[in-house]
Design an enzyme around this catalytic site. Structure first.
Site, PDB file in Angstrom:
ATOM      1  N   CYS A  60      -4.697  -9.179 -14.246  1.00  0.00           N
ATOM      2  CA  CYS A  60      -5.148 -10.017 -15.358  1.00  0.00           C
ATOM      3  C   CYS A  60      -6.584 -10.479 -15.181  1.00  0.00           C
ATOM      4  O   CYS A  60      -7.351 -10.563 -16.144  1.00  0.00           O
ATOM      5  CB  CYS A  60      -4.214 -11.210 -15.521  1.00  0.00           C
ATOM      6  N   ARG A 105      -0.057  -4.013  -6.992  1.00  0.00           N
ATOM      7  CA  ARG A 105      -1.321  -4.545  -6.472  1.00  0.00           C
ATOM      8  C   ARG A 105      -2.465  -3.731  -7.032  1.00  0.00           C
ATOM      9  O   ARG A 105      -2.348  -2.518  -7.231  1.00  0.00           O
ATOM     10  CB  ARG A 105      -1.334  -4.469  -4.933  1.00  0.00           C
ATOM     11  N   CYS A 136       4.309 -14.336 -11.023  1.00  0.00           N
ATOM     12  CA  CYS A 136       3.096 -13.627 -10.602  1.00  0.00           C
ATOM     13  C   CYS A 136       3.271 -12.898  -9.277  1.00  0.00           C
ATOM     14  O   CYS A 136       3.698 -13.476  -8.272  1.00  0.00           O
ATOM     15  CB  CYS A 136       1.948 -14.629 -10.487  1.00  0.00           C
ATOM     16  N   THR A 186      -6.966   1.771   4.423  1.00  0.00           N
ATOM     17  CA  THR A 186      -6.579   0.948   5.567  1.00  0.00           C
ATOM     18  C   THR A 186      -7.497   1.196   6.749  1.00  0.00           C
ATOM     19  O   THR A 186      -7.928   0.254   7.428  1.00  0.00           O
ATOM     20  CB  THR A 186      -5.116   1.227   5.957  1.00  0.00           C
ATOM     21  N   CYS A 245       0.141  -6.595 -17.401  1.00  0.00           N
ATOM     22  CA  CYS A 245       0.734  -7.309 -16.270  1.00  0.00           C
ATOM     23  C   CYS A 245       2.061  -6.661 -15.894  1.00  0.00           C
ATOM     24  O   CYS A 245       2.954  -6.549 -16.733  1.00  0.00           O
ATOM     25  CB  CYS A 245       0.948  -8.778 -16.621  1.00  0.00           C
ATOM     26  N   CYS A 266      -1.121  -9.499  -8.163  1.00  0.00           N
ATOM     27  CA  CYS A 266      -1.748  -8.179  -8.215  1.00  0.00           C
ATOM     28  C   CYS A 266      -3.199  -8.256  -8.648  1.00  0.00           C
ATOM     29  O   CYS A 266      -3.981  -7.366  -8.351  1.00  0.00           O
ATOM     30  CB  CYS A 266      -0.948  -7.248  -9.125  1.00  0.00           C
ATOM     31  N   SER A 302       0.853  -1.181   0.000  1.00  0.00           N
ATOM     32  CA  SER A 302       0.000   0.000   0.000  1.00  0.00           C
ATOM     33  C   SER A 302       0.885   1.226   0.000  1.00  0.00           C
ATOM     34  O   SER A 302       2.085   1.130   0.276  1.00  0.00           O
ATOM     35  CB  SER A 302      -0.908   0.028   1.234  1.00  0.00           C
TER      36      SER A 302
END
Length: 576
Positions: free
Chosen positions: A551, A334, A545, A370, A521, A548, A89
């Site tokens: 895709c 992310r 990978c 958050t 990606c 995130c 984050s």
């Protein structure tokens, strides 16, 4: 005998993790394990995801137990190799929810040490940074690493008696005969790509709960199934979710450039006028700086590469001078929810509830989620406690959510994000009217545009984008960045990125959209390579990978399904 030892070791890995109470794994359990059956462990509450929402719920449940002089067994499953390994984050942290959850957190050595010292907002053109009045109010907030905060929260949860199990991926929802959720199961490990069982094979574990709470983060795989199967979006606010992709690096910069607590946000260059997004530059302590670019996934140009836009952004003269002489410590990416108020689903399903970013409580104009995630976890915990001790309905969570400051905050922010479907300039103008004239109380509610995957134009409507080559000092190629994410997966396992129709990439995506999966990606998981006949075929590098979920969201035909790999795989964030 070796098989028996492997089974015992697998049981011990779950049962004897440091700081956890030991479940009962007797001879019968080992026998079931050896025979291929799944061991079942029972709890009052099973929580999936050790992020801010899941851990806040676990802590609140145990606080309520102590106050009522009772006890409920609570476990938290986390697919990352350790708590915080998959948490990424910004993060300018608003402590409102933590003040409610742990009022004395300042006395407990929480990793929240850098108060915001300045707050700037820039409009970038190609070579200039223009200062604008800041729309943010970060007084009293802190610049933090969220991955470090959740590690601290996990310790506090364990001190209260919560069992936290990192390295175990919940892959299946368990139901009873009435279609009530009764828990989750972890995936089997030690399965080869061809489906055979390797020597390391271990069947998954069933974690059964009287109540199951899902806090998987944005686009959680189990949460999405629950939302879809129970039509929770329709019984909530009704609109589809919309998303953005955040790409982030943490740098160690030169002492003279470091300004602890300095916060800068930008809009404009390098994104085009039809693409919503912006950047952040946050100064932490220890000469560390968090820098990132957030790109809305409803962008239209299939040739756009968010990763390369981020590398391009760092070369802006105002940004480059901050980073020159520094070193990248970590890289990650992310997706985040941007649907806000209009996209909140009804979070309650038979046998449990959805919390945090799995439900989508991010406040887009604040760029903060958050505090709302934590508060949603607390509200879900309070409803769960009453449901288990007093027999009340979990609908109390939904009712209290609509009475909480989460609802008020997201309602006031509801029109900012959809305003930008008209373009950058109209979006800025409408946002200014919303902020300074209506003050979040406008008499209308804007709707979102098309879902992100439908927003992608045909390649014939755009020209390819020529991105500059990375210089290896400020901008970097994907393999270099991927190394900095500490991403690791067991190579010989079934692919967790699945094509619903394996013909779609070559039949649709490549000819019509120029193969956009090779660009959206941020880890180059997808690439088109020539086969023996010279034809382009999609190759999936699943081991790259970053989890995130871009895709799963952006594929034009929704042909890619993201599922959990073996537990413990994926990125290994420490300061993100």
């Amino acid at each position: 005998m070796q098989r028996v030892l492997r089974a015992a070791a697998a049981a011990a890995r779950l049962a004897h993790a440091p700081g956890h109470r030991v479940p009962r794994w007797g001879p019968a359990a080992v026998a079931r394990w050896l025979s291929g059956g799944r061991e079942a462990m029972s709890y009052d509450v099973v929580i999936v995801g050790a992020g801010p929402a899941g851990l806040a719920a676990a802590i609140r449940l145990k606080q309520l137990c102590r106050a009522a002089d009772t006890d409920l067994s609570v476990c938290v499953l986390e697919k990352g190799s350790e708590v915080g390994a998959h948490v990424l984050s910004g993060n300018v942290f608003e402590p409102r929810a933590l003040d409610e959850l742990i009022p004395k957190w300042r006395q407990y050595d929480a990793p929240i040490r850098v108060p915001v010292s300045s707050d700037k907002f820039w409009l970038l053109t190609k070579n200039r940074a223009w200062s604008l009045p800041s729309p943010f109010d970060n007084k009293g907030n802190y610049v933090i690493s969220l991955s470090q905060l959740v590690r601290w929260m996990a310790i506090k949860a364990e001190e209260l008696g919560v069992e936290v199990y990192p390295g175990f991926a919940a892959s299946e929802i368990l139901y009873d005969e009435n279609q009530k959720v009764t828990g989750v199961a972890t995936n089997d490990v030690g399965i080869a790509k061809d489906g055979s069982k390797r020597e390391t094979y271990q069947p998954g574990v069933e974690l059964r709960g009287r109540m199951t709470l899902l806090a998987e983060g944005c686009r959680g795989s189990l949460s999405e199934k629950i939302i879809r199967n129970h039509k929770l979006r329709e019984s909530g606010q009704g609109q589809h979710q919309t998303y953005a992709l955040g790409i982030k690096e943490v740098w160690e910069i030169e002492e003279g450039k470091h300004k602890p607590g300095s916060v800068v946000h930008t809009v404009g260059w390098p994104l085009d006028s039809n693409t919503y997004g912006g950047s952040f530059i946050y100064h932490l302590d220890n000469r560390q700086l968090a820098i990132g670019l957030v790109v809305a996934l409803n962008y239209r140009n299939p040739f756009m590469s968010p990763y390369d836009e981020f590398q391009k952004f760092k070369q802006h003269p105002a940004i480059r001078k901050i980073l020159e002489g520094g070193t990248v410590l970590q890289y990650g990416a992310r997706t985040l929810n941007e649907g806000g108020f209009q996209s909140i689903p009804n979070p309650v399903f038979p046998g449990g509830a959805i919390m945090g970013c799995s439900a989508g409580f991010l406040n887009v104009p604040k760029i903060k989620g958050t505090h709302t995630a934590m508060k949603s976890g607390m509200l879900a915990a309070e409803a769960t406690f009453k449901a288990l001790t007093e027999g009340s309905s979990m609908e109390l969570y939904w009712e209290n959510l609509k009475k909480s400051w989460i609802w008020e905050e997201l309602y006031r922010a509801r029109n900012y994000r959809p305003a930008f479907k008209y373009g950058f300039v109209p979006g800025i103008a409408l946002s200014a009217v919303e902020r300074y004239i209506f003050k979040g109380k406008s008499p209308f509610t804007l709707k979102h545009g098309r879902p992100d995957h439908e927003a992608t134009d045909m390649a014939s409507l755009h020209s390819p984008i020529q991105y500059p080559k990375p210089d290896g000092q400020i901008s970097f190629d994907v393999p270099t960045s991927l190394y900095r994410s500490s991403t690791n997966h067991e190579h010989d396992q079934p692919p967790h990125l699945r094509l619903r129709d394996p013909t779609v990439p070559e039949r649709v995506n490549l000819p019509l959209y120029a193969g956009p999966e090779s660009r959206y990606c941020p880890a180059r998981v997808y690439e088109y390579v020539s086969d023996d006949k010279g034809d382009q075929k999609l190759h999936i590098n699943a081991q790259n990978c970053l989890h995130c979920k871009a895709c799963d969201i952006k594929d034009p035909k929704q042909n890619i399904e993201w599922t959990v790999p073996e537990g413990g795989g994926g990125p290994g964030y420490t300061v993100m």
